[in-house]
Design an enzyme around this catalytic site. Structure first.
Site, mmCIF file in Angstrom:
data_model
loop_
_atom_site.group_PDB
_atom_site.id
_atom_site.type_symbol
_atom_site.label_atom_id
_atom_site.label_comp_id
_atom_site.label_asym_id
_atom_site.label_seq_id
_atom_site.Cartn_x
_atom_site.Cartn_y
_atom_site.Cartn_z
ATOM 1 N N GLU A 1 0.879 -1.171 0.000
ATOM 2 C CA GLU A 1 0.000 0.000 0.000
ATOM 3 C C GLU A 1 0.910 1.211 0.000
ATOM 4 O O GLU A 1 1.724 1.364 0.900
ATOM 5 C CB GLU A 1 -0.827 0.093 1.275
ATOM 6 C CG GLU A 1 -1.418 -1.177 1.809
ATOM 7 C CD GLU A 1 -1.695 -1.054 3.322
ATOM 8 O OE1 GLU A 1 -2.070 0.028 3.797
ATOM 9 O OE2 GLU A 1 -1.518 -2.045 4.019
ATOM 10 N N TYR B 1 -7.573 4.970 -3.432
ATOM 11 C CA TYR B 1 -8.418 5.758 -2.526
ATOM 12 C C TYR B 1 -7.646 6.895 -1.872
ATOM 13 O O TYR B 1 -6.426 7.001 -2.000
ATOM 14 C CB TYR B 1 -9.025 4.848 -1.461
ATOM 15 C CG TYR B 1 -8.024 4.071 -0.626
ATOM 16 C CD1 TYR B 1 -7.209 3.103 -1.198
ATOM 17 C CD2 TYR B 1 -7.902 4.300 0.741
ATOM 18 C CE1 TYR B 1 -6.294 2.389 -0.430
ATOM 19 C CE2 TYR B 1 -6.989 3.577 1.511
ATOM 20 C CZ TYR B 1 -6.194 2.622 0.916
ATOM 21 O OH TYR B 1 -5.290 1.922 1.663
ATOM 22 N N ASP C 1 -6.267 8.429 1.442
ATOM 23 C CA ASP C 1 -5.975 8.101 2.830
ATOM 24 C C ASP C 1 -5.435 9.367 3.488
ATOM 25 O O ASP C 1 -4.332 9.805 3.178
ATOM 26 C CB ASP C 1 -4.958 6.966 2.921
ATOM 27 C CG ASP C 1 -4.910 6.401 4.339
ATOM 28 O OD1 ASP C 1 -5.894 6.572 5.071
ATOM 29 O OD2 ASP C 1 -3.877 5.810 4.703
ATOM 30 N N SER D 1 -3.309 0.484 -3.213
ATOM 31 C CA SER D 1 -3.013 -0.843 -2.661
ATOM 32 C C SER D 1 -3.035 -1.842 -3.804
ATOM 33 O O SER D 1 -4.054 -1.970 -4.490
ATOM 34 C CB SER D 1 -4.063 -1.261 -1.638
ATOM 35 O OG SER D 1 -4.017 -0.403 -0.529
ATOM 36 N N THR D 2 -1.951 -2.552 -3.975
ATOM 37 C CA THR D 2 -1.902 -3.544 -5.052
ATOM 38 C C THR D 2 -2.887 -4.663 -4.758
ATOM 39 O O THR D 2 -3.250 -4.885 -3.602
ATOM 40 C CB THR D 2 -0.507 -4.206 -5.167
ATOM 41 O OG1 THR D 2 -0.251 -4.959 -3.961
ATOM 42 C CG2 THR D 2 0.579 -3.183 -5.390
ATOM 43 N N HIS E 1 3.389 0.611 2.961
ATOM 44 C CA HIS E 1 3.227 -0.547 3.832
ATOM 45 C C HIS E 1 3.254 -1.843 3.029
ATOM 46 O O HIS E 1 2.799 -1.879 1.891
ATOM 47 C CB HIS E 1 1.918 -0.438 4.612
ATOM 48 C CG HIS E 1 1.843 0.789 5.486
ATOM 49 N ND1 HIS E 1 0.700 1.197 6.105
ATOM 50 C CD2 HIS E 1 2.794 1.691 5.845
ATOM 51 C CE1 HIS E 1 0.936 2.303 6.806
ATOM 52 N NE2 HIS E 1 2.203 2.628 6.658
ATOM 53 N N ASN F 1 2.289 -6.071 3.163
ATOM 54 C CA ASN F 1 1.389 -7.007 3.828
ATOM 55 C C ASN F 1 1.757 -8.433 3.472
ATOM 56 O O ASN F 1 2.042 -8.730 2.308
ATOM 57 C CB ASN F 1 -0.045 -6.738 3.393
ATOM 58 C CG ASN F 1 -0.490 -5.355 3.819
ATOM 59 O OD1 ASN F 1 -0.694 -5.101 5.004
ATOM 60 N ND2 ASN F 1 -0.604 -4.453 2.862
ATOM 61 N N ARG G 1 -2.666 -10.949 8.866
ATOM 62 C CA ARG G 1 -2.022 -10.202 7.796
ATOM 63 C C ARG G 1 -0.981 -9.363 8.510
ATOM 64 O O ARG G 1 -1.311 -8.435 9.248
ATOM 65 C CB ARG G 1 -3.034 -9.301 7.080
ATOM 66 C CG ARG G 1 -2.389 -8.298 6.121
ATOM 67 C CD ARG G 1 -3.437 -7.382 5.504
ATOM 68 N NE ARG G 1 -4.112 -6.568 6.501
ATOM 69 C CZ ARG G 1 -4.061 -5.227 6.544
ATOM 70 N NH1 ARG G 1 -3.343 -4.554 5.675
ATOM 71 N NH2 ARG G 1 -4.733 -4.555 7.458
ATOM 72 N N HIS H 1 1.230 -6.492 8.970
ATOM 73 C CA HIS H 1 1.192 -5.149 8.376
ATOM 74 C C HIS H 1 2.534 -4.496 8.697
ATOM 75 O O HIS H 1 2.817 -4.168 9.843
ATOM 76 C CB HIS H 1 0.017 -4.396 9.026
ATOM 77 C CG HIS H 1 -0.234 -3.037 8.478
ATOM 78 N ND1 HIS H 1 -0.237 -1.906 9.265
ATOM 79 C CD2 HIS H 1 -0.502 -2.610 7.223
ATOM 80 C CE1 HIS H 1 -0.519 -0.846 8.515
ATOM 81 N NE2 HIS H 1 -0.674 -1.243 7.275
#
Lengths: 66, 494
Positions: B10, B86, B88, B95-96, B150, B152, B237, B239
């Site tokens: 992300e 989006y 943020d 985000s992929t 980030h 994941n 997940r 993060h």
């Protein structure tokens, strides 16, 4: 450190005489080429860099995130 | 046996408005995304399963959730490639889709850059004359404000979180030698030096804690957000908030690939205790040493450089791949990892084709030398920023790429495809295909659900709690047999 690494380093330290001189000539040629390449890159940067760096950098402020 | 590592990134992009100093970054981000998304704007994000304040250590959320961007009517769209695009806070974020291997992730991470670039081109047409937006894939404004990139990783719920903390912390401290995107200047709040010097990473300055839930202040090396977006009984997940935004494909590949492999070793209890003494201080020391030779202290009494610590992880990874898990792509990853560590040991600056911090340092140092500039010169700071510009004609990384001066792992064709098409081997395939095929009948979607409105009284929610189901192998045939969403739902329920 793995053995391969140590061998590579040992090889670098060894060698001498004519071989080392040849190596130096080669190295300086390589150095010149690198410098030319670098000059090209820097000229290119000049052609695309945003104008008025000081003002531009001052106004770049990011608040909030994550 | 360790779980396959489903991965994703992300990225919060930096946003600037040239010619409009008083612009509102929140609204500008929303405009950018909505302009790109067009008709996809109608599909809502399904928040039902989200809980960003849940803590992996088992604590219950203690804060009341703030209004979401969706509540404020800001852009939040799901694309046909399975990605989420989006607003943020004050940034456009990409985000992929979920990817099953690091090379695929590189392709989709790059597709994100293309989507931001295309959004800029489109929004340009509606902005007033002499105004434009710029977008940077980096992590700091150079004035103490940071935004995140980030990562994941899907991990096994059974793995004790304490072991993840123990084995991953030294890895995160030391991986900076190849994950760093490079930065001019020190921004840590505890540091009054205001030094203009160069350091390996954009992010290290902003980390002050070892473990915690926060992402915006007192940032921790290990983030404990527990929001699996999948079956919570089986999965976590993880993060990861400590990484930099990478432009170099090799750096992104290594960052995700090595971390995923280390997580597998953690799940299989394969690693020895490499606990560091004072990991937060070590993080800063490693980032501030471009020779990559500074020694950091381990709890077992040894003093190792970050590169030596990485060798420890690599040697275990080689054994692990040989004995436990010869997964596809692992051999290639090990070869690359070893080559980069060898080069870091011999001459870090030789990695200017592979690593962002080296590529950037070389530009800065060359420019400084040619023009006789001080390190504090605004021109150098501009180069540091513009390295991350997503426009291919202006971004300095892209100028290097265009003239073949950085190494590629992907092709432009693959990236272009990933702008619109999902990966085939995760549930992102199902999500993306549904968006392309049945757009008008989708009311909402999220990482682990699709909600259909087929004109019946009730909406139909399709749960997707398994990240590795809904792949092309599972559902391509089903989708082919479903000319409309009603047939699809019937087939899924039948």
């Amino acid at each position: 450190m793995p053995q391969e690494q140590e061998q590579k380093k040992a090889q670098k330290k060894a060698g001498g005489g004519a071989e080392a001189e040849a190596g130096q000539v080669q190295a300086s040629k390589k150095g010149e080429k690198l410098k030319e390449e670098m000059d090209e890159i820097l000229d290119e940067i000049d052609s695309v860099l945003e104008e008025n760096a000081e003002e531009f950098i001052k106004s770049y402020v990011q608040k909030g995130g994550e | 046996m360790a779980l396959p590592k489903v991965i994703g990134t992300e990225t919060e992009y930096g946003i600037a408005a040239v010619g409009a100093p008083d612009f509102n970054p929140v609204l500008a981000s929303s405009l950018l995304i909505n302009t790109y998304a067009g008709a996809l704007r109608r599909i809502r994000w399904d928040y039902e399963q989200e809980s960003p304040l849940r803590d992996a250590r088992g604590f219950e959320p203690v804060q009341v959730r703030e209004p979401t961007e969706e509540d404020m009517g800001l852009a939040n769209v799901i694309l046909s490639n399975g990605a989420r695009y989006y607003v943020d806070h004050a940034h456009p974020e990409y985000s992929t889709p979920e990817c099953a291997n690091p090379r695929e992730l590189v392709v989709h991470d790059k597709a994100g850059e293309r989507i931001l670039e295309r959004s800029l081109l489109e929004v340009d047409r509606i902005l007033p004359p002499r105004q434009r937006l710029n977008i940077y894939k980096n992590n700091t404004d150079g004035k103490g404000n940071s935004y995140g990139t980030h990562e994941n990783y899907l991990v096994d719920r059974q793995t004790p979180f304490g072991r993840i903390v123990r084995d991953l912390t030294p890895f995160f401290v030391s991986r900076q030698v190849f994950t760093g995107a490079g930065k001019l200047g020190f921004e840590a709040t505890w540091d009054d030096s205001r030094s203009p010097a160069f350091q390996l990473t954009q992010r290290a300055d902003f980390f002050e804690a070892e473990v915690g839930l926060e992402t915006t202040l007192k940032r921790p090396i290990i983030n404990t957000r527990d929001e699996p977006h999948a079956d919570p009984d089986k999965y976590r997940r993880l993060h990861v908030i400590i990484g930099d935004a990478n432009m170099c494909e090799v750096a992104t590949y290594l960052k995700l690939g090595t971390t995923a492999l280390v997580l597998k070793m953690i799940e299989d209890e394969f690693l020895p205790d490499l606990t560091l003494l004072g990991p937060v201080a070590a993080l800063h020391e490693v980032s501030r040493d471009i020779s990559c030779t500074t020694h950091i202290r381990l709890a077992d009494g040894r003093r190792l450089s970050a590169v030596q610590l990485q060798w420890e992880y690599l040697e275990h990874a080689k054994k692990y791949v040989q004995q436990e898990d010869a997964g596809p792509g692992h051999a290639e990853l090990l070869v690359r990892w070893e080559a980069v560590l060898s080069a870091l040991e011999d001459d870090p600056l030789s990695l200017h084709r592979e690593l962002d911090w080296v590529a950037k340092y070389r530009l800065l140092d060359g420019y400084r030398e040619r023009d006789g500039l001080e390190w504090s010169d605004p021109k150098l700071r501009l180069i540091d920023l513009q390295y991350h510009d997503v426009r291919r004609d202006k971004g300095l990384y892209y100028r290097l790429e265009k003239s073949g001066k950085v190494e590629r792992l992907t092709t432009d064709g693959e990236i272009e495809r990933a702008v619109t098409e999902p990966p085939e081997d995760t549930r992102a395939y199902f999500r993306g295909q549904c968006i392309s095929r049945y757009q008008d009948a989708i009311a909402a979607a999220s990482w682990d659900s699709m909600i259909f409105d087929t004109g019946q009284e009730a909406l139909q929610r399709i749960p997707m709690r398994e990240p590795l189901r809904g792949t092309a192998a599972h559902v391509a045939d089903l989708l082919e047999r479903s000319p409309d969403p009603t047939t699809l739902i019937d087939l899924l329920q039948g």
